[in-house]
Scaffold this motif. Structure first.
Motif, PDB file in Angstrom:
ATOM      1  N   GLY A  19      51.485 -57.969  25.078  1.00  0.00           N
ATOM      2  CA  GLY A  19      51.080 -56.779  24.351  1.00  0.00           C
ATOM      3  C   GLY A  19      50.210 -57.073  23.150  1.00  0.00           C
ATOM      4  O   GLY A  19      49.469 -56.203  22.681  1.00  0.00           O
ATOM      5  N   THR A  20      50.266 -58.309  22.626  1.00  0.00           N
ATOM      6  CA  THR A  20      49.503 -58.679  21.444  1.00  0.00           C
ATOM      7  C   THR A  20      48.230 -59.429  21.784  1.00  0.00           C
ATOM      8  O   THR A  20      47.174 -59.180  21.210  1.00  0.00           O
ATOM      9  N   GLY A  82      52.027 -57.489  43.665  1.00  0.00           N
ATOM     10  CA  GLY A  82      51.085 -57.929  42.639  1.00  0.00           C
ATOM     11  C   GLY A  82      50.752 -56.874  41.611  1.00  0.00           C
ATOM     12  O   GLY A  82      49.651 -56.874  41.045  1.00  0.00           O
ATOM     13  N   LEU A  83      51.702 -55.968  41.332  1.00  0.00           N
ATOM     14  CA  LEU A  83      51.475 -54.869  40.396  1.00  0.00           C
ATOM     15  C   LEU A  83      52.178 -55.134  39.071  1.00  0.00           C
ATOM     16  O   LEU A  83      53.263 -55.718  39.035  1.00  0.00           O
ATOM     17  N   VAL A  84      51.566 -54.687  37.969  1.00  0.00           N
ATOM     18  CA  VAL A  84      52.181 -54.854  36.654  1.00  0.00           C
ATOM     19  C   VAL A  84      52.208 -53.512  35.922  1.00  0.00           C
ATOM     20  O   VAL A  84      51.309 -52.693  36.071  1.00  0.00           O
ATOM     21  N   SER A  85      53.266 -53.321  35.137  1.00  0.00           N
ATOM     22  CA  SER A  85      53.417 -52.120  34.299  1.00  0.00           C
ATOM     23  C   SER A  85      53.994 -52.532  32.947  1.00  0.00           C
ATOM     24  O   SER A  85      55.101 -52.121  32.584  1.00  0.00           O
ATOM     25  N   PRO A  86      53.269 -53.335  32.175  1.00  0.00           N
ATOM     26  CA  PRO A  86      53.824 -53.839  30.920  1.00  0.00           C
ATOM     27  C   PRO A  86      54.193 -52.702  29.971  1.00  0.00           C
ATOM     28  O   PRO A  86      53.393 -51.789  29.723  1.00  0.00           O
ATOM     29  N   VAL A  87      55.412 -52.780  29.433  1.00  0.00           N
ATOM     30  CA  VAL A  87      55.879 -51.746  28.502  1.00  0.00           C
ATOM     31  C   VAL A  87      54.916 -51.592  27.340  1.00  0.00           C
ATOM     32  O   VAL A  87      54.642 -50.476  26.878  1.00  0.00           O
ATOM     33  N   ASN A  88      54.370 -52.713  26.861  1.00  0.00           N
ATOM     34  CA  ASN A  88      53.530 -52.693  25.666  1.00  0.00           C
ATOM     35  C   ASN A  88      52.032 -52.665  25.961  1.00  0.00           C
ATOM     36  O   ASN A  88      51.214 -52.869  25.058  1.00  0.00           O
ATOM     37  N   ILE A  89      51.658 -52.431  27.222  1.00  0.00           N
ATOM     38  CA  ILE A  89      50.250 -52.199  27.576  1.00  0.00           C
ATOM     39  C   ILE A  89      50.208 -50.877  28.342  1.00  0.00           C
ATOM     40  O   ILE A  89      50.220 -50.847  29.582  1.00  0.00           O
ATOM     41  N   PRO A  90      50.189 -49.757  27.660  1.00  0.00           N
ATOM     42  CA  PRO A  90      50.317 -48.459  28.316  1.00  0.00           C
ATOM     43  C   PRO A  90      49.191 -48.147  29.291  1.00  0.00           C
ATOM     44  O   PRO A  90      49.353 -47.293  30.170  1.00  0.00           O
ATOM     45  N   THR A 142      55.861 -58.796  20.107  1.00  0.00           N
ATOM     46  CA  THR A 142      55.740 -57.343  20.191  1.00  0.00           C
ATOM     47  C   THR A 142      56.941 -56.748  20.911  1.00  0.00           C
ATOM     48  O   THR A 142      57.409 -55.655  20.589  1.00  0.00           O
ATOM     49  N   GLY A 143      57.422 -57.454  21.912  1.00  0.00           N
ATOM     50  CA  GLY A 143      58.656 -57.130  22.606  1.00  0.00           C
ATOM     51  C   GLY A 143      59.544 -58.349  22.612  1.00  0.00           C
ATOM     52  O   GLY A 143      59.306 -59.315  21.883  1.00  0.00           O
ATOM     53  N   VAL A 144      60.574 -58.332  23.438  1.00  0.00           N
ATOM     54  CA  VAL A 144      61.449 -59.491  23.609  1.00  0.00           C
ATOM     55  C   VAL A 144      61.568 -59.759  25.105  1.00  0.00           C
ATOM     56  O   VAL A 144      62.096 -58.930  25.849  1.00  0.00           O
ATOM     57  N   ALA A 189      65.301 -56.603  17.723  1.00  0.00           N
ATOM     58  CA  ALA A 189      64.790 -57.937  17.409  1.00  0.00           C
ATOM     59  C   ALA A 189      63.284 -58.095  17.525  1.00  0.00           C
ATOM     60  O   ALA A 189      62.747 -59.101  17.064  1.00  0.00           O
ATOM     61  N   SER A 190      62.566 -57.146  18.147  1.00  0.00           N
ATOM     62  CA  SER A 190      61.115 -57.306  18.228  1.00  0.00           C
ATOM     63  C   SER A 190      60.494 -57.142  16.846  1.00  0.00           C
ATOM     64  O   SER A 190      61.064 -56.491  15.963  1.00  0.00           O
ATOM     65  N   GLY A 191      59.320 -57.732  16.668  1.00  0.00           N
ATOM     66  CA  GLY A 191      58.656 -57.640  15.372  1.00  0.00           C
ATOM     67  C   GLY A 191      58.426 -56.229  14.892  1.00  0.00           C
ATOM     68  O   GLY A 191      58.832 -55.857  13.782  1.00  0.00           O
ATOM     69  N   PRO A 192      57.775 -55.370  15.701  1.00  0.00           N
ATOM     70  CA  PRO A 192      57.523 -53.999  15.254  1.00  0.00           C
ATOM     71  C   PRO A 192      58.793 -53.210  14.953  1.00  0.00           C
ATOM     72  O   PRO A 192      58.834 -52.430  13.995  1.00  0.00           O
ATOM     73  N   ARG A 193      59.849 -53.408  15.755  1.00  0.00           N
ATOM     74  CA  ARG A 193      61.076 -52.654  15.517  1.00  0.00           C
ATOM     75  C   ARG A 193      61.784 -53.132  14.246  1.00  0.00           C
ATOM     76  O   ARG A 193      62.400 -52.330  13.531  1.00  0.00           O
ATOM     77  N   MET A 194      61.692 -54.406  13.942  1.00  0.00           N
ATOM     78  CA  MET A 194      62.277 -54.881  12.681  1.00  0.00           C
ATOM     79  C   MET A 194      61.524 -54.311  11.483  1.00  0.00           C
ATOM     80  O   MET A 194      62.130 -53.927  10.476  1.00  0.00           O
ATOM     81  N   VAL A 195      60.212 -54.254  11.581  1.00  0.00           N
ATOM     82  CA  VAL A 195      59.420 -53.677  10.494  1.00  0.00           C
ATOM     83  C   VAL A 195      59.787 -52.203  10.293  1.00  0.00           C
ATOM     84  O   VAL A 195      59.982 -51.742   9.158  1.00  0.00           O
ATOM     85  N   THR A 196      59.901 -51.457  11.391  1.00  0.00           N
ATOM     86  CA  THR A 196      60.265 -50.045  11.304  1.00  0.00           C
ATOM     87  C   THR A 196      61.631 -49.866  10.652  1.00  0.00           C
ATOM     88  O   THR A 196      61.821 -48.997   9.787  1.00  0.00           O
ATOM     89  N   ARG A 197      62.585 -50.708  11.046  1.00  0.00           N
ATOM     90  CA  ARG A 197      63.936 -50.590  10.482  1.00  0.00           C
ATOM     91  C   ARG A 197      63.929 -50.921   8.990  1.00  0.00           C
ATOM     92  O   ARG A 197      64.591 -50.252   8.187  1.00  0.00           O
TER      93      ARG A 197
END
Length: 309
Positions: A19-20, A82-90, A142-144, A189-197
């Protein structure tokens, strides 16, 4: 970057997608990165994101014709198709990444694995886990994400998404997670969620800051930053111990951007693991930082070499 000549006989192309950032490199059979580059993961629709990846691939491979391609991608994914659906790549939902990459590089084997699996495999191949038979690798960014190597082999699972430790539920009354569930490790524990908290607690409200700033403040003794890292560490430790008692492992390697916080993260993680790991066969559980900056990419390349045979 090495001066070793790159030829089609001695390299595969490893690709690491998160995602980063996105990274690609030509990798030799003994795990040496011969040439590589990385970019920030762009926003945009499916084709815009792939266009940036395609430019990266072309820049890295140049005139070389790699024997195979290994892709490590943020998940979830459909390894069979061969398909991807990354949570952090909408922009990518059921995106046919394998077919698109094969169309770009030619008719060679293209393997696909979850980025956490590739991270674990890379650290097992040439990094902190190279002396272990069984290990859990965790990427905190960005995620875990996570990956397991058991008895020297990656645990892939039926769908290719095994060991997704970021979405182990550790709090039954917990916060909503991007995956649609609640109380997941990633939600704490993800970076963005820790910042938000931390911001909810009054830390640097109104400022445009990230997890690196949070880590620096924690290292300087800021109580709000320290408390937030402790929350993240407790969630990580709960996921680690749950995995350890399930598959009977003793070695855990943590990497990713948030792991650069060093002792601010690892001290509370180790303390919580010691508190939670009470069964005799996990009391010697060790947690250590990753040794490689490009473990995910090397793990993807390892999968490609396995496809070559």
């Amino acid at each position: 970057m090495s001066d070793v000549a790159v030829t089609e006989q001695d390299t595969v192309l490893g690709i690491d997608i998160g995602g980063t950032k996105m990274a690609a490199a030509l990798v030799s059979a003994d795990g040496r990165t011969l040439t590589g580059d990385r970019i920030l993961t762009p926003a945009g629709d499916a084709d815009q994101v792939f266009a940036a990846l395609g430019e990266l691939i072309e820049r890295v491979r140049g005139d070389a014709r790699p024997l195979a391609v290994g892709i490590g991608s943020a998940g979830p994914l459909d390894q069979v198709h061969g398909l991807v659906s990354p949570v952090n790549i909408p922009g990518w939902r059921n995106f046919p990444l394998v077919d698109r990459v094969r169309a770009l590089v030619g008719d060679v084997p293209v393997t696909l694995g979850v980025d956490g699996h590739c991270f674990a495999l890379g650290e097992f191949w040439t990094g902190a886990g190279r002396e272990a038979d069984t290990l859990l690798g965790i990427v905190v960014s960005t995620g875990v994400g996570g990956g397991l190597v058991v008895d020297g082999k990656p645990v892939i699972g039926q769908s290719g998404n095994a060991a997704h430790i970021g979405h182990v539920v550790v709090d039954l009354d917990g916060e909503a997670c991007a995956c649609g569930s609640f109380g997941c490790v990633e939600a704490y524990a993800s970076g963005p969620r820790m910042v938000t908290r931390a911001k909810r607690r009054g830390w640097r409200t109104g400022e445009d800051v990230d997890a690196a700033v949070l880590a620096a403040d924690a290292a300087a003794g800021d109580e709000l930053a320290l408390a937030t890292f402790d929350d993240g560490a407790q969630a990580l430790a709960a996921g680690i111990v749950a995995t350890a008692v399930t598959v009977d492992l003793t070695t855990v390697v943590i990497g990713g951007g948030v792991s650069k916080a060093g002792s601010v993260l690892f001290d509370p993680v180790q303390a919580w693991v010691k508190r939670l790991a009470q069964l005799p066969f996990v009391t010697d559980l060790t947690v250590e930082p990753a040794q490689l900056d490009n473990a995910g990419l090397l793990g993807a390349a390892h999968q490609a070499w396995s496809a070559v045979g």
